[in-house]
Design a protein around this motif. Structure first.
Motif, mmCIF file in Angstrom:
data_model
loop_
_atom_site.group_PDB
_atom_site.id
_atom_site.type_symbol
_atom_site.label_atom_id
_atom_site.label_comp_id
_atom_site.label_asym_id
_atom_site.label_seq_id
_atom_site.Cartn_x
_atom_site.Cartn_y
_atom_site.Cartn_z
ATOM 1 N N PRO A 115 9.548 1.915 10.097
ATOM 2 C CA PRO A 115 8.411 2.115 11.000
ATOM 3 C C PRO A 115 7.836 3.525 10.893
ATOM 4 C CG PRO A 115 10.249 1.077 12.144
ATOM 5 C CD PRO A 115 10.761 1.514 10.821
ATOM 6 N N TRP A 116 6.655 3.686 11.399
ATOM 7 C CA TRP A 116 5.932 4.957 11.372
ATOM 8 C C TRP A 116 6.833 6.127 11.776
ATOM 9 C CZ3 TRP A 116 0.125 5.103 12.952
ATOM 10 C CH2 TRP A 116 -0.376 6.410 12.875
ATOM 11 N N ALA A 117 7.549 5.983 12.882
ATOM 12 C CA ALA A 117 8.346 7.081 13.424
ATOM 13 C C ALA A 117 9.502 7.474 12.511
ATOM 14 C CB ALA A 117 8.894 6.712 14.800
ATOM 15 N N GLY A 118 9.882 6.597 11.591
ATOM 16 C CA GLY A 118 11.025 6.886 10.739
ATOM 17 C C GLY A 118 10.681 7.446 9.379
ATOM 18 N N ILE A 119 9.401 7.447 9.013
ATOM 19 C CA ILE A 119 9.018 7.858 7.659
ATOM 20 C C ILE A 119 9.404 9.301 7.375
ATOM 21 C CG2 ILE A 119 7.052 8.240 6.108
ATOM 22 C CD1 ILE A 119 5.723 5.783 7.414
ATOM 23 N N CYS A 120 9.216 10.175 8.336
ATOM 24 C CA CYS A 120 9.509 11.594 8.125
ATOM 25 C C CYS A 120 11.000 11.886 8.093
ATOM 26 C CB CYS A 120 8.855 12.432 9.220
ATOM 27 S SG CYS A 120 7.058 12.230 9.309
ATOM 28 N N ALA A 121 11.818 10.945 8.560
ATOM 29 C CA ALA A 121 13.258 11.175 8.601
ATOM 30 C C ALA A 121 13.874 11.188 7.211
ATOM 31 C CB ALA A 121 13.935 10.105 9.459
ATOM 32 N N PHE A 133 0.857 -1.181 0.000
ATOM 33 C CA PHE A 133 0.000 0.000 0.000
ATOM 34 C C PHE A 133 0.896 1.233 0.000
ATOM 35 C CE2 PHE A 133 -4.068 1.939 1.490
ATOM 36 C CZ PHE A 133 -4.964 1.079 0.859
ATOM 37 N N GLU A 134 0.765 2.082 -1.005
ATOM 38 C CA GLU A 134 1.653 3.235 -1.123
ATOM 39 C C GLU A 134 0.875 4.547 -1.042
ATOM 40 O OE1 GLU A 134 4.557 5.520 -4.362
ATOM 41 O OE2 GLU A 134 4.120 3.389 -4.624
ATOM 42 N N LEU A 135 1.368 5.444 -0.206
ATOM 43 C CA LEU A 135 0.903 6.831 -0.233
ATOM 44 C C LEU A 135 1.912 7.653 -1.012
ATOM 45 C CD1 LEU A 135 -0.993 9.157 0.728
ATOM 46 C CD2 LEU A 135 0.629 9.493 2.600
ATOM 47 N N SER A 136 1.455 8.276 -2.101
ATOM 48 C CA SER A 136 2.271 9.246 -2.836
ATOM 49 C C SER A 136 1.796 10.622 -2.415
ATOM 50 C CB SER A 136 2.122 9.049 -4.347
ATOM 51 O OG SER A 136 2.615 7.788 -4.733
ATOM 52 N N GLY A 137 2.579 11.266 -1.578
ATOM 53 C CA GLY A 137 2.128 12.493 -0.942
ATOM 54 C C GLY A 137 2.069 13.686 -1.868
ATOM 55 N N ALA A 138 1.354 14.695 -1.447
ATOM 56 C CA ALA A 138 1.256 15.951 -2.175
ATOM 57 C C ALA A 138 2.573 16.710 -2.096
ATOM 58 C CB ALA A 138 0.125 16.800 -1.587
ATOM 59 N N ASP A 140 2.552 15.648 9.002
ATOM 60 C CA ASP A 140 1.108 15.724 9.245
ATOM 61 C C ASP A 140 0.352 14.864 8.231
ATOM 62 O OD1 ASP A 140 1.469 17.438 11.364
ATOM 63 O OD2 ASP A 140 1.003 19.262 10.225
ATOM 64 N N GLU A 141 0.774 14.928 6.972
ATOM 65 C CA GLU A 141 0.135 14.139 5.924
ATOM 66 C C GLU A 141 0.284 12.643 6.201
ATOM 67 O OE1 GLU A 141 0.379 14.452 1.151
ATOM 68 O OE2 GLU A 141 2.233 13.745 2.106
ATOM 69 N N VAL A 142 1.485 12.236 6.578
ATOM 70 C CA VAL A 142 1.730 10.833 6.902
ATOM 71 C C VAL A 142 0.853 10.389 8.062
ATOM 72 C CG1 VAL A 142 3.444 9.230 7.852
ATOM 73 C CG2 VAL A 142 4.083 10.774 5.984
ATOM 74 N N HIS A 143 0.782 11.211 9.098
ATOM 75 C CA HIS A 143 -0.021 10.851 10.270
ATOM 76 C C HIS A 143 -1.505 10.732 9.910
ATOM 77 C CE1 HIS A 143 3.395 10.970 12.763
ATOM 78 N NE2 HIS A 143 3.442 12.266 13.013
#
Length: 457
Positions: free
Chosen positions: A330-336, A101-106, A116-119
């Motif tokens: 993991p969730w916490a690392g996505i924004c890194a 499942f992939e989110l391609s962000g704005a 914020d978008e990821v969360h």
């Protein structure tokens, strides 16, 4: 792996090679318009059976997409009448070949907005999936399932790739069905700016691979690699993967990348909503009207846009640059991951300092580093230094770049806060993949359910 967009049917015909380079050049933006587009993939599994979720069924991928559409208001994207994704808020959800499942962000202005978008996305999918007994996992390689156990998504493009992949590499089907990544898409101001960012990020991509290495398990055993996902890319398809050493040559620019892409074998052509198998054929022949499957037909700019999406080097150029070296995390690392690259590439001093670290590396050194970082993680060496040492220096450079950007979030922190998990990992000298494998095999005694419950989003 980003999929091609829907065909509009009104794209102009290609009349000259200059159009191909011009298409890429149109991505140039002044610095105040640079944006950050983050993509992340995750595995979807049943918490009871521990199996990857199939497309159909009460708790299948199709049901998740439909319920997520109801939850978010995002529109369903369909192929042959079947939901294969969602779009809304300038972003999209898409399916990878094995149901990842992939989110391609704005395209967003800062890392705070990205986070914020990821969360929002992960909270939405958790709300939808918890009642279904389904959970998401952020790793670079699925830790338990065999290739035969992975479901296949009903997308025609992937059917073409499944037939072609085994003819050009041994691990391409694993890449398609058993890997996940996080990547960030970044802008450039000019051809020279693109070239400098491309060179710097390409040289340092193995450092990112080590920092985000998170695939130390293979079918319930140690994979023998810090990032087995990165290893897979070394035996997928040599025509469309790798470090693109021509990027480091004098005079590199849009036209040279166009030459490379014209030599990348095709996968498909889309006509009237259908995917036509063109695997292994030449886009150069297509330009001359000599494509065997469409004799006499000249490609459109939309065909070129599709073709650009079928190369998978460690950094990819379209109308932006894609950083592709990291495992799913993991969730916490996505924004890194976006924080790491924005700090290096969106600040002139940081970009210069980062290039200084890698500018004397030879082709042979870079190629060996790509292999060694995948296997040994922080213990790999380059030019007499450990990757751990280089990673800590690069993190410092990125942190300084983010600090100079001065983008403050709601909690009055700047963007440097998102690097903290990676700094902690780099200082430990142990990659996520190595730590997870050790924990699973020693602390959990090989209990797959316990591991997945611990690591799920």
């Amino acid at each position: 792996m980003t999929t091609a967009k829907e065909s509009t049917g009104d794209s102009p015909r290609i009349e000259s090679l200059e159009q191909l380079a011009h298409y890429i050049a149109e991505g140039e933006k002044p610095k105040d318009q640079w944006r950050i587009g983050t993509e992340h993939e995750k595995f979807v599994f049943c918490r009871t059976s521990l199996k990857h979720v199939p497309y159909e069924g009460e708790n299948g991928i199709r049901a998740i997409l439909e319920k997520l559409s109801e939850e978010t208001g995002w529109a369903i994207i369909a192929e042959n009448g079947l939901p294969i994704g969602l779009k809304g808020a300038g972003a999209s959800v898409s399916l990878e070949p094995g149901g990842q499942f992939e989110l391609s962000g704005a395209p967003l202005e800062n890392i705070h907005q990205t986070c914020d978008e990821v969360h929002r996305h992960l909270h939405a999918v958790k709300k939808v999936c918890d009642p279904l007994g389904v959970a998401f996992l952020g790793m670079g390689f699925t830790p338990m399932a065999t290739r035969a156990e992975i479901p296949k998504m009903p997308k025609a493009r992937y059917d073409i790739m499944r037939r072609y992949m085994p003819t050009v590499g041994d691990l391409g089907l694993d890449m398609m069905h058993r890997t996940c990544t996080v990547q960030v898409n970044l802008d450039y101001a000019s051809e020279a700016d693109m070239a400098q960012k491309f060179r710097t990020s390409l040289a340092l991509q193995p450092i990112a691979t080590a920092l985000f290495a998170n695939s130390g398990l293979y079918e319930g055993k140690s994979s023998g690699y810090a990032s087995y996902r990165a290893h897979i890319w070394t035996d997928t398809d040599p025509d469309r993967t790798g470090l693109l050493n021509f990027v480091f040559e004098d005079g590199f620019g849009y036209e040279r990348y166009v030459d490379y892409m014209l030599d990348v074998p095709m996968y498909f052509v889309r006509r009237n909503g259908k995917f036509i198998d063109a695997a292994g054929l030449s886009f150069r022949d297509f330009l001359k009207g000599e494509l065997p499957i469409l004799p006499g037909e000249i490609p459109t700019m939309e065909d070129w846009e599709d073709h650009l999406s079928t190369a998978f080097p460690e950094v990819r150029l379209k109308r932006f640059l894609e950083m592709r070296g990291a495992d799913g995390v993991p969730w916490a690392g996505i924004c890194a991951l976006p924080a790491f690259w924005v700090g290096l590439l969106y600040d002139e001093d940081a970009l210069s300092a980062a290039w200084d670290v890698a500018k004397n590396w030879t082709t042979e050194m870079r190629e060996q580093l790509r292999l060694d970082a995948a296997q040994y993680g922080f213990k790999a060496e380059i030019d007499g230094r450990t990757v751990q040492d280089v990673a800590l220096e690069i993190l410092d450079i990125s942190r300084a770049g983010l600090r100079r950007r001065g983008r403050i979030g709601n909690l009055k922190d700047d963007e440097t806060t998102y690097l903290d998990p990676m700094v902690k990992i780099a200082k430990s000298g142990i990659t996520m993949g190595e730590a997870t494998a050790k924990h699973f095999l020693e602390d959990l005694g090989g209990d797959a359910k316990a591991l997945l419950e611990e690591k799920k989003f």
